[in-house]
Scaffold this motif. Sequence first.
Motif, short mmCIF file in Angstrom:
data_model
loop_
_atom_site.label_atom_id
_atom_site.label_comp_id
_atom_site.label_asym_id
_atom_site.label_seq_id
_atom_site.Cartn_x
_atom_site.Cartn_y
_atom_site.Cartn_z
N UNK A 136 0.84 -1.20 0.00
CA UNK A 136 0.00 0.00 0.00
C UNK A 136 0.87 1.25 0.00
N UNK A 137 0.59 2.16 -0.91
CA UNK A 137 1.35 3.40 -1.02
C UNK A 137 0.78 4.38 -0.02
N UNK A 138 1.58 4.81 0.95
CA UNK A 138 1.09 5.64 2.05
C UNK A 138 1.55 7.09 1.98
N UNK A 139 2.23 7.44 0.93
CA UNK A 139 2.73 8.81 0.80
C UNK A 139 1.78 9.64 -0.06
N UNK A 140 2.20 10.86 -0.37
CA UNK A 140 1.37 11.75 -1.19
C UNK A 140 1.23 11.19 -2.60
N UNK A 141 0.02 11.27 -3.14
CA UNK A 141 -0.22 10.79 -4.49
C UNK A 141 0.49 11.60 -5.55
N UNK A 142 0.72 12.89 -5.26
CA UNK A 142 1.40 13.75 -6.23
C UNK A 142 2.84 13.29 -6.47
N UNK A 143 3.44 12.66 -5.48
CA UNK A 143 4.85 12.29 -5.55
C UNK A 143 5.09 10.89 -6.10
N UNK A 144 4.05 10.14 -6.40
CA UNK A 144 4.23 8.76 -6.86
C UNK A 144 4.99 8.71 -8.18
N UNK A 145 4.68 9.58 -9.11
CA UNK A 145 5.38 9.60 -10.39
C UNK A 145 6.86 9.88 -10.22
N UNK A 146 7.18 10.84 -9.35
CA UNK A 146 8.58 11.17 -9.07
C UNK A 146 9.31 9.98 -8.46
N UNK A 147 8.68 9.34 -7.49
CA UNK A 147 9.31 8.19 -6.82
C UNK A 147 9.48 7.02 -7.78
N UNK A 148 8.51 6.80 -8.63
CA UNK A 148 8.64 5.70 -9.58
C UNK A 148 9.73 5.99 -10.60
N UNK A 149 9.88 7.24 -11.02
CA UNK A 149 10.97 7.61 -11.91
C UNK A 149 12.33 7.37 -11.24
N UNK A 150 12.43 7.67 -9.95
CA UNK A 150 13.67 7.41 -9.23
C UNK A 150 13.97 5.91 -9.16
N UNK A 151 12.95 5.12 -8.90
CA UNK A 151 13.13 3.66 -8.84
C UNK A 151 13.54 3.13 -10.21
#
Length: 155
Positions: free
Chosen positions: A130-145
């Motif tokens: 489950x993703x528990x952080x801000x939804x706005x930052x999911x794209x950024x985090x996935x790009x980092x991964x």
Amino acid sequence: MQQKSLFNVQKKQKISYSGKKKTHTFKIQAIVHYKTQEILSLSMCKGSKHDFELFKENLNSIPEKSFILADKGYQGIYEVYDKSLIPLKAKKGQKLASELKFYNREINKRRIGIEHVFGKLKSFRILCERYRNRGKRLGLRFNLIAGIYNFQLAK
């Protein structure tokens, strides 16, 4: 005494709410190079949106002269992107002929490497739980991964 009408009041849900899953969801679509298994492009959306709909919205992110191997959810991809292959579906109540099964098997043999990439990405626990952080930052985090994954491939 007046009774309140609860039937006409609609709940205001966020864009990310999926009625099918009864929760807030995100969808990420990755374009992976077939031979090098490098992640070339990512696209993200919130809520319930079909994979093919997301693909049509992000046609400009596909690298030039690329050939696409997709799954059965992309029926009609030939009309949008002609350099693509998808497995064939059997008609309702019928079975596929042996030649068509062989055709599907050959496509899936080439797609399995791409599925392995998604399995490796799920070693990052942020993607499989489950993703528990801000939804706005999911794209950024996935790009980092994806960047970390591509960096590990380069070694």
